[in-house]
Design an enzyme around this catalytic site. Structure first.
Site, PDB file in Angstrom:
ATOM      1  N   HIS A 225       0.923  -0.888   0.603  1.00 17.44           N
ATOM      2  CA  HIS A 225      -0.072  -0.024  -0.373  1.00 17.44           C
ATOM      3  C   HIS A 225       1.314   0.957  -0.176  1.00 17.44           C
ATOM      4  O   HIS A 225       1.827   1.131  -0.651  1.00 17.44           O
ATOM      5  CB  HIS A 225      -0.808  -0.005   0.893  1.00 17.44           C
ATOM      6  CG  HIS A 225      -1.814   0.918   1.114  1.00 17.44           C
ATOM      7  ND1 HIS A 225      -2.633   2.151   0.573  1.00 17.44           N
ATOM      8  CD2 HIS A 225      -3.322   1.358   2.264  1.00 17.44           C
ATOM      9  CE1 HIS A 225      -3.522   2.494   0.793  1.00 17.44           C
ATOM     10  NE2 HIS A 225      -3.976   2.014   1.543  1.00 17.44           N
ATOM     11  N   HIS A 265      -2.591  -2.413  -9.530  1.00 17.52           N
ATOM     12  CA  HIS A 265      -3.407  -1.967  -8.626  1.00 17.52           C
ATOM     13  C   HIS A 265      -4.437  -2.856  -8.622  1.00 17.52           C
ATOM     14  O   HIS A 265      -5.036  -3.522  -9.836  1.00 17.52           O
ATOM     15  CB  HIS A 265      -4.183  -0.543  -9.353  1.00 17.52           C
ATOM     16  CG  HIS A 265      -4.703   0.855  -8.223  1.00 17.52           C
ATOM     17  ND1 HIS A 265      -6.054   0.095  -7.760  1.00 17.52           N
ATOM     18  CD2 HIS A 265      -3.901   1.495  -7.073  1.00 17.52           C
ATOM     19  CE1 HIS A 265      -6.077   1.223  -7.115  1.00 17.52           C
ATOM     20  NE2 HIS A 265      -5.013   1.891  -6.832  1.00 17.52           N
ATOM     21  N   ASP A 316       1.926   5.745  -6.845  1.00 16.80           N
ATOM     22  CA  ASP A 316       3.366   5.610  -5.937  1.00 16.80           C
ATOM     23  C   ASP A 316       4.749   5.961  -6.875  1.00 16.80           C
ATOM     24  O   ASP A 316       5.823   6.123  -6.848  1.00 16.80           O
ATOM     25  CB  ASP A 316       3.811   4.348  -4.900  1.00 16.80           C
ATOM     26  CG  ASP A 316       2.528   4.209  -4.214  1.00 16.80           C
ATOM     27  OD1 ASP A 316       2.469   5.403  -2.991  1.00 16.80           O
ATOM     28  OD2 ASP A 316       1.649   3.473  -4.030  1.00 16.80           O
TER      29      ASP A 316
HETATM   30  N1  COA Z   1       5.455  -6.546 -10.082  1.00 14.89           N
HETATM   31  C1  COA Z   1       5.051  -7.527 -10.659  1.00 14.89           C
HETATM   32  N2  COA Z   1       4.027  -8.075 -11.059  1.00 14.89           N
HETATM   33  C2  COA Z   1       3.005  -7.377 -10.624  1.00 14.89           C
HETATM   34  C3  COA Z   1       2.927  -6.587 -10.147  1.00 14.89           C
HETATM   35  C4  COA Z   1       4.128  -6.220  -9.840  1.00 14.89           C
HETATM   36  N3  COA Z   1       4.139  -4.654  -8.469  1.00 14.89           N
HETATM   37  N4  COA Z   1       1.927  -6.380  -9.649  1.00 14.89           N
HETATM   38  C5  COA Z   1       0.848  -6.746 -10.112  1.00 14.89           C
HETATM   39  N5  COA Z   1       1.869  -8.278 -10.194  1.00 14.89           N
HETATM   40  C6  COA Z   1       1.367  -9.481 -10.990  1.00 14.89           C
HETATM   41  C7  COA Z   1       0.612 -10.973  -9.367  1.00 14.89           C
HETATM   42  O1  COA Z   1       2.331 -11.277 -10.378  1.00 14.89           O
HETATM   43  C8  COA Z   1       0.106 -11.210 -10.634  1.00 14.89           C
HETATM   44  O2  COA Z   1       0.126 -12.190 -11.682  1.00 14.89           O
HETATM   45  P1  COA Z   1      -0.220 -13.695 -11.342  1.00 14.89           P
HETATM   46  O3  COA Z   1      -1.503 -13.419 -12.129  1.00 14.89           O
HETATM   47  O4  COA Z   1       0.506 -14.694 -12.745  1.00 14.89           O
HETATM   48  O5  COA Z   1       0.508 -13.785 -10.371  1.00 14.89           O
HETATM   49  C9  COA Z   1      -0.799 -10.109 -11.032  1.00 14.89           C
HETATM   50  O6  COA Z   1      -0.343  -9.308 -11.428  1.00 14.89           O
HETATM   51  C10 COA Z   1      -2.163  -9.862 -10.179  1.00 14.89           C
HETATM   52  O7  COA Z   1      -1.566  -9.308  -8.916  1.00 14.89           O
HETATM   53  P2  COA Z   1      -2.309  -9.633  -7.632  1.00 14.89           P
HETATM   54  O8  COA Z   1      -2.041  -9.868  -6.773  1.00 14.89           O
HETATM   55  O9  COA Z   1      -3.303 -10.569  -8.416  1.00 14.89           O
HETATM   56  O10 COA Z   1      -3.118  -8.406  -6.980  1.00 14.89           O
HETATM   57  P3  COA Z   1      -3.792  -7.546  -6.426  1.00 14.89           P
HETATM   58  O11 COA Z   1      -5.260  -7.286  -7.035  1.00 14.89           O
HETATM   59  O12 COA Z   1      -3.718  -8.465  -5.210  1.00 14.89           O
HETATM   60  O13 COA Z   1      -2.227  -5.965  -5.558  1.00 14.89           O
HETATM   61  C11 COA Z   1      -1.252  -4.251  -5.818  1.00 14.89           C
HETATM   62  C12 COA Z   1      -2.968  -5.616  -6.242  1.00 14.89           C
HETATM   63  C13 COA Z   1      -0.944  -2.937  -5.675  1.00 14.89           C
HETATM   64  C14 COA Z   1      -1.207  -5.023  -4.067  1.00 14.89           C
HETATM   65  C15 COA Z   1      -0.188  -4.964  -6.423  1.00 14.89           C
HETATM   66  O14 COA Z   1      -0.017  -4.798  -7.580  1.00 14.89           O
HETATM   67  C16 COA Z   1       1.606  -4.873  -5.861  1.00 14.89           C
HETATM   68  O15 COA Z   1       1.985  -6.090  -5.018  1.00 14.89           O
HETATM   69  N6  COA Z   1       2.048  -4.038  -6.182  1.00 14.89           N
HETATM   70  C17 COA Z   1       3.466  -3.870  -6.122  1.00 14.89           C
HETATM   71  C18 COA Z   1       3.337  -2.228  -5.207  1.00 14.89           C
HETATM   72  C19 COA Z   1       2.255  -0.906  -4.941  1.00 14.89           C
HETATM   73  O16 COA Z   1       3.058  -0.628  -5.995  1.00 14.89           O
HETATM   74  N7  COA Z   1       2.077  -0.783  -4.300  1.00 14.89           N
HETATM   75  C20 COA Z   1       1.437   0.137  -4.385  1.00 14.89           C
HETATM   76  C21 COA Z   1      -0.494  -0.049  -5.078  1.00 14.89           C
HETATM   77  S1  COA Z   1      -1.287   1.839  -5.020  1.00 14.89           S
END
Ligand code: COA
Length: 379
Positions: A225, A265, A316
């Site tokens: 987050h 996201h 971010d």
């Molecule tokens: N880098 C690489 N791969 C990513 C990614 C990232 N930042 N964000 C998502 N993915 C991939 C996941 O590995 C997943 O792939 P898979 O289906 O092959 O396993 C797919 O995209 C879906 O991700 P998921 O974790 O199910 O999405 P979510 O909705 O649960 O998570 C976040 C959303 C924001 C937590 C996630 O995108 C993330 O961890 N981002 C990095 C941290 C970040 O920037 N957070 C700030 C958010 S405003």
């Protein structure tokens, strides 16, 4: 019948809200009907607070009244000052220090133990008090850990300007003030994100505003987050140090199974609308400082992520280089997110208290059934 499990509450609508709409398909964000692009361009953070808390953009008098209330509540009382000093001396993590200090604020509020959740004026008054003090807590903390005396807030400076002033004692230039102010506008609210939900869950038990905001700060701190913004800058610094091409770096990170901070996201399927605005600010700062490389790294990483994964940047990603080029210490990026988002938390708390139902989901039980009990002496 087996209940369907919604991991991460994906797609679950828990409430109705008039505050902000996140349109993940169109990549659009509005606060109470106004597009984020217009608010970023035209309004101050204080105007946005008024919009979120009171429902309308303020007129001159309304804005002056809110600004004066915030200014009047900026100072920390002695006990909280001493606590923040102690936390700085033991080199606490800034988000943890902020969480502890906000929690401690209730002890300095004479009305805290007679909290009345249905009293909207009291909810907003407490919210204003907390919002006003977040920059003071952070600047005090940062000064002391840097071996310097805290600088008291100034009554004649706005929220963003006063924070930058309290950080280093010099009045910031207009570009820095406007950039931070716009960043605060952009981060103020974002639907039922994890930290807002956390605040709402706490409030739904009719616990008080201090507890709810404390919960929210703990939730915002995580790297999935609010914690992502500082990790973005760490990544850019490591990339710079390595001398690698950004695209190669990204491929290596992805091959190693690591997530790239600042991308992806839960709601946006396209590029986060706030990232466009922050990207422009980051580019302008790079030109102004004569060091465009940070923005250039970011552009190259965005392109590599598009090529390798199709995952677009979130808020971010470009806030990191923006804050870096403002000279803000890296571990204050997430606290600055809190400094803004507290406005949204308070607005959501007001809605929650006004129409409360305790948040109480369930888990599908997948443990043992009907086990034979063995007394302690026989185990
Ligand atoms: N880098 C690489 N791969 C990513 C990614 C990232 N930042 N964000 C998502 N993915 C991939 C996941 O590995 C997943 O792939 P898979 O289906 O092959 O396993 C797919 O995209 C879906 O991700 P998921 O974790 O199910 O999405 P979510 O909705 O649960 O998570 C976040 C959303 C924001 C937590 C996630 O995108 C993330 O961890 N981002 C990095 C941290 C970040 O920037 N957070 C700030 C958010 S405003």
């Amino acid at each position: 019948m087996t209940a369907e499990v919604h991991r991460g509450l994906e797609g679950i609508v828990v409430t109705e809200s008039e505050l902000s709409r996140v349109d993940g398909e169109a990549g659009r964000l509005i606060y109470r009907g106004y597009p984020i692009e217009t608010l970023a361009e035209e309004t101050s953070f204080e105007e946005v607070l008024s919009l979120l808390w009171n429902g309308e953009l303020p007129d001159d008098d309304g804005l002056a009244a809110l600004e004066s209330d915030l200014v009047g509540a900026r100072s920390l009382d002695d006990d909280v000052s001493k606590l923040v000093t102690r936390l700085a001396r033991v080199d606490e993590i800034p988000m943890a220090a902020l969480r502890t200090a906000i929690s401690a604020l209730s002890s300095t509020d004479a009305g805290a133990d007679s909290f009345e959740p249905t009293d909207e004026a009291e909810v907003l008054e407490t919210g204003r008090r907390i919002t006003a003090k977040v920059p003071t807590i952070l600047a005090h903390f940062h000064r002391v850990r840097s071996g310097e005396d805290p600088i008291p807030p100034r009554d004649d400076l706005g929220h963003a300007e006063n924070f930058l002033y309290m950080l280093d004692g010099a009045e910031p230039d207009p570009v820095s003030t406007n950039t931070l102010d716009t960043a605060l506008v952009l981060h103020a609210d974002h639907g039922i994100n994890a930290s807002t939900f956390s605040a709402m869950v706490t409030a739904s038990t009719l616990s008080d505003v201090y507890s709810a905001v404390t919960s929210a700060i703990g939730t915002l701190a995580g790297p999935l987050h609010g914690g992502a913004n500082q990790n973005v800058m760490r990544m850019l610094l490591e990339l710079d140090e390595s001398g690698m091409e950004p695209a190669d770096w990204i491929r290596e990170e992805l091959d190693a199974g690591r997530r790239i901070p600042g991308f992806g996201h839960r709601v946006y399927e396209v590029k986060d609308p706030r990232a466009y605005i922050l990207s422009e600010m980051s580019e302008e700062l790079g030109e102004a400082t004569g060091e465009p490389k940070w923005h250039e790294y970011s552009l190259a990483i965005e392109a590599a992520m598009a090529e390798e994964t199709g995952i677009p940047p979130n808020v971010d990603f470009y806030s990191a280089t923006t804050y870096y080029q403002l000279g803000i210490p890296l571990d204050l990026y997430t606290p600055i997110f809190a400094m803004s988002r507290v406005g949204g938390w308070v607005a959501h708390l007001r809605e929650q208290y006004a129409n409360n139902r305790i948040m109480r989901p369930r888990a599908r039980y997948v443990g043992h059934e009907d086990r034979e009990f063995t007394p302690l002496s026989d185990r």
